[in-house]
Design a protein around this motif. Structure first.
Motif, PDB file in Angstrom:
ATOM      1  N   LEU A 191       0.848  -1.187   0.000  1.00 19.81           N
ATOM      2  CA  LEU A 191       0.000   0.000   0.000  1.00 19.81           C
ATOM      3  C   LEU A 191       0.887   1.241   0.000  1.00 19.81           C
ATOM      4  CD1 LEU A 191      -2.745  -1.049   2.602  1.00 19.81           C
ATOM      5  CD2 LEU A 191      -2.808  -1.240   0.105  1.00 19.81           C
ATOM      6  N   LEU A 192       0.868   1.970  -1.100  1.00 22.04           N
ATOM      7  CA  LEU A 192       1.674   3.175  -1.234  1.00 22.04           C
ATOM      8  C   LEU A 192       0.784   4.401  -1.316  1.00 22.04           C
ATOM      9  CD1 LEU A 192       4.323   2.108  -3.925  1.00 22.04           C
ATOM     10  CD2 LEU A 192       4.561   2.059  -1.445  1.00 22.04           C
ATOM     11  N   THR A 193       1.306   5.503  -0.854  1.00 16.35           N
ATOM     12  CA  THR A 193       0.646   6.790  -1.037  1.00 16.35           C
ATOM     13  C   THR A 193       1.399   7.540  -2.132  1.00 16.35           C
ATOM     14  OG1 THR A 193       2.035   7.922   0.584  1.00 16.35           O
ATOM     15  CG2 THR A 193       0.032   6.839   1.406  1.00 16.35           C
ATOM     16  N   PRO A 194       0.745   8.485  -2.798  1.00 18.40           N
ATOM     17  CA  PRO A 194       1.443   9.259  -3.839  1.00 18.40           C
ATOM     18  C   PRO A 194       2.716   9.926  -3.336  1.00 18.40           C
ATOM     19  CG  PRO A 194      -0.918   9.608  -3.991  1.00 18.40           C
ATOM     20  CD  PRO A 194      -0.690   8.824  -2.727  1.00 18.40           C
ATOM     21  N   GLU A 195       2.736  10.293  -2.049  1.00 23.58           N
ATOM     22  CA  GLU A 195       3.904  10.978  -1.494  1.00 23.58           C
ATOM     23  C   GLU A 195       5.133  10.071  -1.431  1.00 23.58           C
ATOM     24  OE1 GLU A 195       0.309  12.983  -0.744  1.00 23.58           O
ATOM     25  OE2 GLU A 195       0.859  10.947  -0.086  1.00 23.58           O
ATOM     26  N   GLN A 196       4.927   8.766  -1.456  1.00 24.59           N
ATOM     27  CA  GLN A 196       6.056   7.823  -1.398  1.00 24.59           C
ATOM     28  C   GLN A 196       6.691   7.589  -2.763  1.00 24.59           C
ATOM     29  OE1 GLN A 196       3.449   4.920   0.916  1.00 24.59           O
ATOM     30  NE2 GLN A 196       5.484   4.381   1.681  1.00 24.59           N
ATOM     31  N   LEU A 197       6.073   8.102  -3.813  1.00 23.24           N
ATOM     32  CA  LEU A 197       6.580   7.881  -5.162  1.00 23.24           C
ATOM     33  C   LEU A 197       7.368   9.088  -5.655  1.00 23.24           C
ATOM     34  CD1 LEU A 197       3.445   6.245  -6.826  1.00 23.24           C
ATOM     35  CD2 LEU A 197       5.507   5.089  -6.036  1.00 23.24           C
ATOM     36  N   GLU A 198       8.545   8.827  -6.173  1.00 19.10           N
ATOM     37  CA  GLU A 198       9.365   9.864  -6.784  1.00 19.10           C
ATOM     38  C   GLU A 198       9.277   9.702  -8.300  1.00 19.10           C
ATOM     39  OE1 GLU A 198      13.293  10.380  -4.740  1.00 19.10           O
ATOM     40  OE2 GLU A 198      12.631   8.544  -3.733  1.00 19.10           O
ATOM     41  N   THR A 199       8.947  10.778  -8.977  1.00 18.41           N
ATOM     42  CA  THR A 199       8.798  10.745 -10.434  1.00 18.41           C
ATOM     43  C   THR A 199      10.155  10.864 -11.091  1.00 18.41           C
ATOM     44  OG1 THR A 199       6.599  11.750 -10.286  1.00 18.41           O
ATOM     45  CG2 THR A 199       7.706  11.828 -12.422  1.00 18.41           C
ATOM     46  N   VAL A 200      10.544   9.834 -11.842  1.00 16.60           N
ATOM     47  CA  VAL A 200      11.839   9.821 -12.523  1.00 16.60           C
ATOM     48  C   VAL A 200      11.730  10.429 -13.919  1.00 16.60           C
ATOM     49  CG1 VAL A 200      13.707   8.348 -13.379  1.00 16.60           C
ATOM     50  CG2 VAL A 200      12.587   7.819 -11.198  1.00 16.60           C
ATOM     51  N   GLY A 201      10.631  10.140 -14.623  1.00 15.72           N
ATOM     52  CA  GLY A 201      10.437  10.660 -15.966  1.00 15.72           C
ATOM     53  C   GLY A 201       9.653   9.702 -16.817  1.00 15.72           C
ATOM     54  N   THR A 202       9.712   9.894 -18.113  1.00 18.41           N
ATOM     55  CA  THR A 202       9.008   9.022 -19.051  1.00 18.41           C
ATOM     56  C   THR A 202       9.967   8.572 -20.148  1.00 18.41           C
ATOM     57  OG1 THR A 202       8.251  10.855 -20.440  1.00 18.41           O
ATOM     58  CG2 THR A 202       6.779  10.139 -18.658  1.00 18.41           C
ATOM     59  N   VAL A 203       9.626   7.442 -20.759  1.00 21.95           N
ATOM     60  CA  VAL A 203      10.411   6.915 -21.866  1.00 21.95           C
ATOM     61  C   VAL A 203       9.461   6.239 -22.840  1.00 21.95           C
ATOM     62  CG1 VAL A 203      10.858   4.686 -20.748  1.00 21.95           C
ATOM     63  CG2 VAL A 203      12.446   5.548 -22.468  1.00 21.95           C
ATOM     64  N   ARG A 204       9.774   6.303 -24.125  1.00 18.21           N
ATOM     65  CA  ARG A 204       8.970   5.646 -25.155  1.00 18.21           C
ATOM     66  C   ARG A 204       9.566   4.270 -25.431  1.00 18.21           C
ATOM     67  NH1 ARG A 204       6.285   7.760 -29.839  1.00 18.21           N
ATOM     68  NH2 ARG A 204       5.161   6.050 -30.865  1.00 18.21           N
ATOM     69  N   GLN A 205       8.736   3.239 -25.416  1.00 19.95           N
ATOM     70  CA  GLN A 205       9.177   1.875 -25.670  1.00 19.95           C
ATOM     71  C   GLN A 205       8.375   1.270 -26.807  1.00 19.95           C
ATOM     72  OE1 GLN A 205      10.774   0.219 -21.353  1.00 19.95           O
ATOM     73  NE2 GLN A 205       8.827  -0.470 -22.137  1.00 19.95           N
ATOM     74  N   ARG A 206       9.065   0.614 -27.727  1.00 19.01           N
ATOM     75  CA  ARG A 206       8.411  -0.136 -28.802  1.00 19.01           C
ATOM     76  C   ARG A 206       9.143  -1.460 -28.961  1.00 19.01           C
ATOM     77  NH1 ARG A 206       7.321   4.504 -33.395  1.00 19.01           N
ATOM     78  NH2 ARG A 206       9.123   5.499 -32.475  1.00 19.01           N
ATOM     79  N   TYR A 207       8.413  -2.546 -28.783  1.00 18.06           N
ATOM     80  CA  TYR A 207       9.053  -3.854 -28.878  1.00 18.06           C
ATOM     81  C   TYR A 207       8.006  -4.916 -29.211  1.00 18.06           C
ATOM     82  CZ  TYR A 207       7.286  -4.176 -24.077  1.00 18.06           C
ATOM     83  OH  TYR A 207       6.478  -4.152 -22.957  1.00 18.06           O
ATOM     84  N   PRO A 208       8.416  -5.989 -29.886  1.00 19.37           N
ATOM     85  CA  PRO A 208       7.470  -7.050 -30.245  1.00 19.37           C
ATOM     86  C   PRO A 208       7.055  -7.875 -29.039  1.00 19.37           C
ATOM     87  CG  PRO A 208       9.686  -7.660 -30.885  1.00 19.37           C
ATOM     88  CD  PRO A 208       9.763  -6.242 -30.403  1.00 19.37           C
ATOM     89  N   ARG A 209       5.884  -8.450 -29.115  1.00 21.73           N
ATOM     90  CA  ARG A 209       5.376  -9.363 -28.105  1.00 21.73           C
ATOM     91  C   ARG A 209       4.597 -10.458 -28.826  1.00 21.73           C
ATOM     92  NH1 ARG A 209       1.687  -6.414 -24.059  1.00 21.73           N
ATOM     93  NH2 ARG A 209       0.428  -8.309 -24.055  1.00 21.73           N
ATOM     94  N   PRO A 210       4.323 -11.584 -28.163  1.00 20.31           N
ATOM     95  CA  PRO A 210       3.682 -12.704 -28.860  1.00 20.31           C
ATOM     96  C   PRO A 210       2.357 -12.363 -29.538  1.00 20.31           C
ATOM     97  CG  PRO A 210       4.578 -13.454 -26.769  1.00 20.31           C
ATOM     98  CD  PRO A 210       4.722 -11.957 -26.784  1.00 20.31           C
ATOM     99  N   ASP A 211       1.610 -11.410 -29.002  1.00 24.76           N
ATOM    100  CA  ASP A 211       0.308 -11.083 -29.573  1.00 24.76           C
ATOM    101  C   ASP A 211       0.332  -9.785 -30.381  1.00 24.76           C
ATOM    102  OD1 ASP A 211       0.773  -9.517 -27.380  1.00 24.76           O
ATOM    103  OD2 ASP A 211      -1.256  -9.659 -26.556  1.00 24.76           O
ATOM    104  N   GLY A 212       1.512  -9.332 -30.781  1.00 25.74           N
ATOM    105  CA  GLY A 212       1.616  -8.105 -31.565  1.00 25.74           C
ATOM    106  C   GLY A 212       2.873  -7.355 -31.190  1.00 25.74           C
ATOM    107  N   TYR A 213       2.714  -6.096 -30.799  1.00 23.83           N
ATOM    108  CA  TYR A 213       3.856  -5.374 -30.234  1.00 23.83           C
ATOM    109  C   TYR A 213       3.364  -4.208 -29.397  1.00 23.83           C
ATOM    110  CZ  TYR A 213       3.565  -1.733 -33.920  1.00 23.83           C
ATOM    111  OH  TYR A 213       3.168  -0.718 -34.751  1.00 23.83           O
ATOM    112  N   ASP A 214       4.202  -3.849 -28.413  1.00 21.29           N
ATOM    113  CA  ASP A 214       3.870  -2.762 -27.512  1.00 21.29           C
ATOM    114  C   ASP A 214       4.423  -1.449 -28.044  1.00 21.29           C
ATOM    115  OD1 ASP A 214       2.240  -3.303 -25.295  1.00 21.29           O
ATOM    116  OD2 ASP A 214       3.804  -4.508 -24.374  1.00 21.29           O
ATOM    117  N   ASN A 215       3.631  -0.419 -27.906  1.00 16.46           N
ATOM    118  CA  ASN A 215       3.999   0.940 -28.272  1.00 16.46           C
ATOM    119  C   ASN A 215       3.550   1.805 -27.107  1.00 16.46           C
ATOM    120  OD1 ASN A 215       4.651   3.327 -29.545  1.00 16.46           O
ATOM    121  ND2 ASN A 215       2.989   3.230 -31.038  1.00 16.46           N
TER     122      ASN A 215
END
Length: 273
Positions: free
Chosen positions: A171-195
């Motif tokens: 059980l976490l509260t928002p105050e316990q989370l530190e925002t590092v940033g965002t990143v774009r990921q694209r990679y294949p997976r068995p049912d298609g690919y993630d974007n």
């Protein structure tokens, strides 16, 4: 990839088109430069889409769709819906929301969506989850502490707290989370690919985490940060090796879902500063 798509305009009308980059094309429509018809009828939402191997196949299908009546197009749209199923918000290249599509369609077609990853660090150890052996994707493999999709209407922080509760039983509260940033990921997976756009969060403490893993997780395992760094480096260098967990268990690089190398560099820099 070649897409044929149907947009629902703000006035309720439908527009059919073809593109080889749906994410960028959605942004053009929402910016008023995609087509004369959609100009002034935004914002648009993605109502239907199909993927084809060749441009000729896609353009042929587009022609056939344009011959349909509004009612026939609505029937086609309804046929791709999954009542009671999981839906994800899809985004254009400018990260504007463009409606909600079934999760299976999002993954099959590589539609841009958002996820959250939590790195839980206890002193100099990173806690990983071992996925349940009955999971349809990556059964029994190790992954970050908690990961998952951001549901429609959720903020990234809300999704991170929910995933931590559902997967790791923490059980976490928002105050316990530190925002590092965002990143774009694209990679294949068995049912298609993630974007994906990944929202990266760090939760660190000196006291032990009180894990109570959910049914999708076999157990939580502690990995020294130095070992994670060694594994990520070996993965990039395509150097087969074994990674040693606390307690001495050794796991090959293939025993991990993904090494998240770009993400790890961001987390590493954040920890160092």
């Amino acid at each position: 990839m070649n897409y044929v798509y149907i947009l629902r305009c703000a006035d309720g009308t439908l527009y059919t088109g073809w593109t080889n980059d749906l994410t960028r094309r959605l942004a053009a429509h929402n910016s008023g430069t995609g087509a004369k018809y959609t100009r002034g009828r935004g914002p648009v939402t993605l109502a239907y889409s199909q993927v084809f191997e060749t441009q000729a196949e896609a353009m042929g299908y587009e022609v056939s769709l344009k011959k349909l009546t509004q009612a026939e197009k609505e029937g086609l749209i309804a046929g791709q819906e999954e009542p009671g199923g999981e839906y994800l918000t899809v985004y254009d290249a400018e990260l504007r929301p463009c409606g909600e599509r079934p999760r299976s369609v999002v993954h099959q077609q590589g539609l841009l969506h958002m996820v959250t990853h939590i790195w839980m660090v206890e002193n100099d150890r990173l806690w990983l989850q071992q996925r349940a052996f009955d999971r349809p994707l990556y059964p029994g493999l190790y992954d970050l502490t908690a990961t998952g999709h951001i549901d429609p209407g959720e903020t990234p922080v809300q999704a991170a707290c929910r995933e931590a509760r559902e997967e790791a039983g923490v059980l976490l509260t928002p105050e316990q989370l530190e925002t590092v940033g965002t990143v774009r990921q694209r990679y294949p997976r068995p049912d298609g690919y993630d974007n994906e756009i990944v929202h990266i969060f760090l939760c660190r403490q000196t006291n032990p985490f009180a894990f109570q893993p959910g049914e999708e997780v076999v157990r939580m395992a502690a990995l020294p940060l130095a070992e994670y760094a060694r594994g990520a480096r070996a993965f990039v260098e395509n150097n087969p090796t074994e990674i040693t967990f606390d307690g001495g268990e050794k796991v090959s690089l293939n025993g991990f879902c993904c090494w998240h190398t770009e993400e790890w560099q961001m987390v590493k820099s954040y920890l160092e500063t």
